[in-house]
Design a protein around this motif. Structure first.
Motif, short mmCIF file in Angstrom:
data_model
loop_
_atom_site.label_atom_id
_atom_site.label_comp_id
_atom_site.label_asym_id
_atom_site.label_seq_id
_atom_site.Cartn_x
_atom_site.Cartn_y
_atom_site.Cartn_z
N ASP A 10 -47.38 -75.92 95.30
CA ASP A 10 -47.53 -74.64 94.64
C ASP A 10 -48.98 -74.36 94.25
OD1 ASP A 10 -44.87 -74.18 94.89
OD2 ASP A 10 -44.35 -74.82 92.87
N LEU A 11 -49.72 -75.41 93.89
CA LEU A 11 -51.09 -75.29 93.39
C LEU A 11 -51.18 -74.11 92.41
CD1 LEU A 11 -53.91 -76.57 93.59
CD2 LEU A 11 -54.48 -74.83 95.26
N PRO A 12 -50.64 -74.29 91.19
CA PRO A 12 -50.61 -73.20 90.21
C PRO A 12 -51.98 -72.58 90.00
CG PRO A 12 -49.34 -75.08 89.44
CD PRO A 12 -50.07 -75.53 90.67
N VAL A 17 -58.04 -72.41 89.09
CA VAL A 17 -59.17 -72.00 88.27
C VAL A 17 -59.94 -73.22 87.77
CG1 VAL A 17 -59.87 -70.90 86.11
CG2 VAL A 17 -58.16 -69.80 87.58
N VAL A 18 -59.21 -74.21 87.26
CA VAL A 18 -59.85 -75.43 86.74
C VAL A 18 -60.64 -76.13 87.84
CG1 VAL A 18 -59.44 -77.74 85.82
CG2 VAL A 18 -58.20 -75.79 84.88
N LEU A 19 -60.04 -76.30 89.00
CA LEU A 19 -60.71 -76.98 90.10
C LEU A 19 -61.90 -76.16 90.62
CD1 LEU A 19 -57.62 -78.39 92.03
CD2 LEU A 19 -59.18 -79.63 90.51
N GLY A 20 -61.78 -74.84 90.57
CA GLY A 20 -62.91 -73.99 90.95
C GLY A 20 -64.08 -74.16 89.99
N VAL A 21 -63.77 -74.24 88.70
CA VAL A 21 -64.82 -74.47 87.69
C VAL A 21 -65.46 -75.83 87.90
CG1 VAL A 21 -65.25 -74.84 85.24
CG2 VAL A 21 -63.81 -72.93 85.96
N VAL A 22 -64.64 -76.85 88.15
CA VAL A 22 -65.15 -78.20 88.38
C VAL A 22 -66.08 -78.22 89.60
CG1 VAL A 22 -64.52 -80.56 89.06
CG2 VAL A 22 -63.21 -79.37 87.28
N GLN A 23 -65.67 -77.57 90.68
CA GLN A 23 -66.50 -77.50 91.88
C GLN A 23 -67.82 -76.81 91.59
OE1 GLN A 23 -66.60 -78.66 94.88
NE2 GLN A 23 -68.30 -77.40 95.60
N GLY A 24 -67.77 -75.68 90.90
CA GLY A 24 -68.99 -74.95 90.59
C GLY A 24 -69.93 -75.72 89.68
N LEU A 25 -69.37 -76.46 88.73
CA LEU A 25 -70.19 -77.23 87.80
C LEU A 25 -70.85 -78.43 88.45
CD1 LEU A 25 -67.95 -77.30 84.57
CD2 LEU A 25 -70.15 -76.14 84.84
N THR A 26 -70.19 -79.04 89.43
CA THR A 26 -70.63 -80.34 89.94
C THR A 26 -71.27 -80.33 91.32
OG1 THR A 26 -68.39 -80.80 90.78
CG2 THR A 26 -68.91 -81.55 88.54
N GLY A 60 -67.59 -71.51 98.35
CA GLY A 60 -68.01 -70.69 97.21
C GLY A 60 -69.37 -71.09 96.68
N THR A 61 -69.57 -72.40 96.53
CA THR A 61 -70.86 -72.85 95.99
C THR A 61 -71.98 -72.68 97.01
OG1 THR A 61 -70.05 -75.09 96.50
CG2 THR A 61 -70.08 -74.43 94.20
N GLU A 62 -71.66 -72.78 98.30
CA GLU A 62 -72.71 -72.53 99.29
C GLU A 62 -73.10 -71.06 99.35
OE1 GLU A 62 -74.57 -74.95 100.60
OE2 GLU A 62 -73.26 -76.00 99.19
N LEU A 63 -72.17 -70.17 99.06
CA LEU A 63 -72.52 -68.76 98.96
C LEU A 63 -73.48 -68.54 97.79
CD1 LEU A 63 -69.08 -67.01 99.64
CD2 LEU A 63 -71.05 -67.21 101.19
N ALA A 64 -73.31 -69.35 96.74
CA ALA A 64 -74.24 -69.29 95.61
C ALA A 64 -75.64 -69.70 96.05
CB ALA A 64 -73.76 -70.18 94.47
N LEU A 233 -58.95 -68.04 95.10
CA LEU A 233 -59.33 -67.89 93.69
C LEU A 233 -60.28 -69.01 93.27
CD1 LEU A 233 -59.10 -66.59 90.90
CD2 LEU A 233 -57.05 -67.99 90.51
N ALA A 234 -59.94 -70.24 93.64
CA ALA A 234 -60.79 -71.39 93.29
C ALA A 234 -62.17 -71.24 93.92
CB ALA A 234 -60.14 -72.68 93.76
N THR A 235 -62.22 -70.71 95.15
CA THR A 235 -63.49 -70.51 95.84
C THR A 235 -64.35 -69.47 95.13
OG1 THR A 235 -62.42 -71.07 97.95
CG2 THR A 235 -64.55 -69.94 98.05
N LEU A 236 -63.71 -68.39 94.70
CA LEU A 236 -64.44 -67.34 93.97
C LEU A 236 -64.98 -67.88 92.64
CD1 LEU A 236 -65.30 -64.41 93.52
CD2 LEU A 236 -63.02 -63.95 92.59
N VAL A 237 -64.17 -68.63 91.93
CA VAL A 237 -64.60 -69.20 90.65
C VAL A 237 -65.77 -70.16 90.88
CG1 VAL A 237 -63.92 -70.71 88.74
CG2 VAL A 237 -62.35 -68.94 89.55
N SER A 238 -65.69 -70.96 91.93
CA SER A 238 -66.76 -71.92 92.21
C SER A 238 -68.07 -71.21 92.52
CB SER A 238 -66.37 -72.84 93.37
OG SER A 238 -66.42 -72.18 94.61
N PHE A 239 -68.00 -70.04 93.16
CA PHE A 239 -69.20 -69.26 93.44
C PHE A 239 -69.87 -68.79 92.16
CE2 PHE A 239 -70.81 -64.85 93.66
CZ PHE A 239 -71.96 -65.08 94.39
#
Length: 289
Positions: A10-12, A17-26, A60-64, A233-239
């Motif tokens: 399901d990947l709620p 969102v949490v994993l997207g934030v983690v990806q963006g932060l790290t 997402g982070t590479e788009l950044a 969603l996770a990709t957008l958050v990571s960006f």
């Protein structure tokens, strides 16, 4: 279907969102984003998001990176295209950097295909992740402390470019860190801290985008794969988070060392090993997709 597997398929939205934030932060900090995605999911009791999810969210982070270094990238691409149109002319510094980024991408591309099974299974063992965090954290600390750090990017030769390409390929091991591995070797070669970081981010663009696009086929492809909407969603958050982090980091390393990141890596690695050793954390927690 077991309750745990239901969470994985399901990947709620909250997990995304949490994993997207983690990806963006790290992603840009030399602490390994793939290790943090793996560890956070395991600590939270979620299934391993898997190599495909990790690769796609990194888009997402590479788009950044494309946004932050847009002027540099446009200049480099323009120089390469001009040289292609006039191959008899001597390539300028920007054209040379562009070609070295392409050449430096080959090691991780080739090894990524050859080791795809291990990347999706064996390499994600939390004990290996923790060991990589510690070992490569210490190497980063030694390079940051003792390397000369005098060279600028215009001193990047073909041999150095290929060497940095193999350094980036170490990031196929979760816990090494794509930026951390490249920066460490860049420092050992003699590049300044900010120069090594800048090249590490530029070098990662084609490899990460290619990997993410390659793994897109596995997103939403089966009932056991990460769903498309949550992954997007996770990709957008990571960006969004990644753009803020890379802006901060480039200012930070202009005057500071990587010492704080070394301490963090070693501490996290020790904590993960302790949790696994005491049985509080399963080194294979969660099936991979």
């Amino acid at each position: 279907m077991t309750p745990d597997l239901a969470v994985a398929t399901d990947l709620p939205w909250l997990h995304a969102v949490v994993l997207g934030v983690v990806q963006g932060l790290t992603e840009f900090l030399p602490i390994s984003s793939s290790a943090h995605l793996r560890i956070v999911a395991a600590l939270a009791g979620w299934d391993d998001p898997g190599a495909a999810f990790t690769a796609v969210v990194q888009i997402g982070t590479e788009l950044a990176v494309l946004v932050y270094f847009r002027h540099d990238i446009l200049r480099i691409v323009g120089a390469v295209l001009r040289w292609i149109r006039h191959p008899r002319s001597h390539p300028d510094a920007d054209a040379r950097i562009g070609w070295l980024v392409i050449i430096g991408t080959l090691p991780i591309a080739i090894l990524g295909l050859l080791l795809q099974h291990q990347i999706e299974s064996t390499f994600r063992d939390l004990r290996l992740v923790a060991a990589n965090l510690i070992l490569f954290g210490l190497l980063l600390g030694l390079a940051d402390r003792f390397a000369a750090q005098t060279k600028n990017l215009d001193e990047l030769t073909t041999r150095r470019g290929i060497t940095l390409g193999f350094a980036q390929a170490l990031a196929l091991l979760p816990g090494v860190s794509r930026s951390g591995g490249t920066i460490t070797v860049g420092l050992l070669i003699g590049f300044r801290r900010d120069v090594a970081a800048r090249y590490a981010f530029l070098l990662a663009v084609p490899a990460v985008l290619a990997s993410g696009l390659f793994e897109l086929k596995d997103i939403g492809s089966t009932s056991a794969a990460p769903p498309i909407a949550a992954t997007a969603l996770a990709t957008l958050v990571s960006f969004v988070v990644g753009l803020a982090v890379i802006t901060w980091l480039m200012r930070y390393i202009a005057t500071k060392t990587f010492g704080a990141f070394v301490v963090y890596r070693v501490t996290l690695g020790i904590v993960v090993i302790a949790l696994v050793a005491t049985g509080a954390l399963n080194p294979h927690a969660g099936p991979t997709f």
